[in-house]
Design a protein around this motif. Structure first.
Motif, short mmCIF file in Angstrom:
data_model
loop_
_atom_site.label_atom_id
_atom_site.label_comp_id
_atom_site.label_asym_id
_atom_site.label_seq_id
_atom_site.Cartn_x
_atom_site.Cartn_y
_atom_site.Cartn_z
N ARG A 85 0.83 -1.21 0.00
CA ARG A 85 0.00 0.00 0.00
C ARG A 85 0.87 1.27 0.00
O ARG A 85 0.48 2.30 -0.56
CB ARG A 85 -0.93 -0.01 1.22
N ASP A 136 -7.34 -1.57 -6.71
CA ASP A 136 -8.43 -1.65 -5.73
C ASP A 136 -7.79 -1.65 -4.34
O ASP A 136 -7.10 -2.59 -3.96
CB ASP A 136 -9.23 -2.93 -5.94
N SER A 157 -9.20 -1.73 -1.43
CA SER A 157 -9.93 -2.38 -0.33
C SER A 157 -9.18 -3.62 0.14
O SER A 157 -8.64 -4.39 -0.67
CB SER A 157 -11.33 -2.77 -0.78
N PRO A 158 -9.09 -3.84 1.47
CA PRO A 158 -8.41 -5.03 1.98
C PRO A 158 -9.03 -6.33 1.45
O PRO A 158 -8.33 -7.32 1.27
CB PRO A 158 -8.59 -4.91 3.50
N GLN A 159 -10.34 -6.31 1.20
CA GLN A 159 -11.01 -7.52 0.70
C GLN A 159 -10.47 -7.90 -0.68
O GLN A 159 -10.19 -9.07 -0.96
CB GLN A 159 -12.52 -7.29 0.63
N ALA A 160 -10.32 -6.90 -1.56
CA ALA A 160 -9.79 -7.17 -2.89
C ALA A 160 -8.33 -7.60 -2.82
O ALA A 160 -7.90 -8.50 -3.55
CB ALA A 160 -9.93 -5.93 -3.76
N ARG A 199 -4.43 -5.38 4.91
CA ARG A 199 -4.52 -3.92 4.97
C ARG A 199 -3.23 -3.26 4.49
O ARG A 199 -3.23 -2.07 4.19
CB ARG A 199 -4.80 -3.48 6.41
N VAL A 247 -2.50 -3.69 -1.73
CA VAL A 247 -3.64 -3.36 -2.59
C VAL A 247 -3.65 -4.32 -3.78
O VAL A 247 -2.59 -4.82 -4.19
CB VAL A 247 -3.58 -1.90 -3.10
#
Length: 231
Positions: A56, A111, A113-116, A147, A150
């Motif tokens: 990130r 993206d 988002s941590p989910q992606a 987290r 990315v």
């Protein structure tokens, strides 16, 4: 990338190279210039995207991408000495470098988002490991680790493959380079040359020889006509 016709990488080899995860360099344009990071990719063929992840805090991930990205995939290379050529005693030549490479160009989607990010990292891991490897880590810890990264997708809008693998040499030279590569353990490059380079070189040399014979025949016919006309 400039690719002469005889160095075009066959489509079936491009598909095979993209089918397994690979390590490559992601190059992206930003307002302050180009950014590049070597990262692992996997190809999601149904969606026509290459997927990876970046830290990130990497400026390549944290600053906007302002144009198409480029993925540079180097799949093997080797120095080639002219001393290995079977024809070098008769026609001395210079050294060269053989290689197989791909360039994938396309739109880049980041993206954050941590989910992606976790989906991207998990998809790559699943290509190599059984599910229990990540299960042992636990979803909570995986979510925390995600987290820090990315997800990045590069749309496969254009693929250019180049295999500069001695296809333009005499078939005897190709055979002698294959023998040397096998001797020093470059088995994948040797196998490629045996499957692609050698048949191409044999067909090319046969065509050249055929054209030479036709040219020589035309010259003899022309000469005979000229001699007959003088009589």
């Amino acid at each position: 990338m400039h690719v002469p016709d005889h160095f075009v990488l066959p489509q079936d080899h491009i598909d095979a190279l993209l089918s397994a995860p690979f390590f490559a360099t992601l190059v992206t344009p930003h307002e302050d210039g180009l950014q590049a990071t070597p990262v692992p990719f996997h190809h999601e063929a149904e969606r026509k995207v290459l997927v990876t992840h970046l830290q990130r805090i990497n400026p390549q991930a944290s600053t906007p991408v302002v144009g198409e990205g480029l993925v540079l995939v180097d799949r093997g290379d080797a120095y080639v000495s002219p001393r290995w050529y079977a024809t070098n005693d008769a026609v001395p030549n210079v050294p060269t470098w053989d290689y197989v490479t791909l360039q994938v160009r396309g739109r880049v989607h980041v993206d954050a988002s941590p989910q992606a990010a976790l989906r991207a990292a998990r998809a790559l891991t699943d290509r190599f490991e059984d599910p229990e490897v990540l299960e042992a880590v636990g979803e909570d810890k995986l979510a925390k680790m995600a987290r820090a990264i990315v997800a990045v997708e590069v749309h496969v809008d254009q693929v250019v493959g180049k295999a500069k693998m001695s296809q333009n040499r005499h078939p005897d030279d190709v055979r002698s380079v294959i023998a040397h590569f096998e001797q020093v353990g470059l088995s994948e490059l040797a196998a490629f040359m045996r499957e692609v380079s050698l048949p191409y070189a044999e067909a090319r040399f046969a065509k050249i020889e055929s054209l030479r014979r036709v040219t020589a025949l035309k010259a003899r016919v022309t000469s005979a006509r000229d001699d007959g006309g003088q009589g």
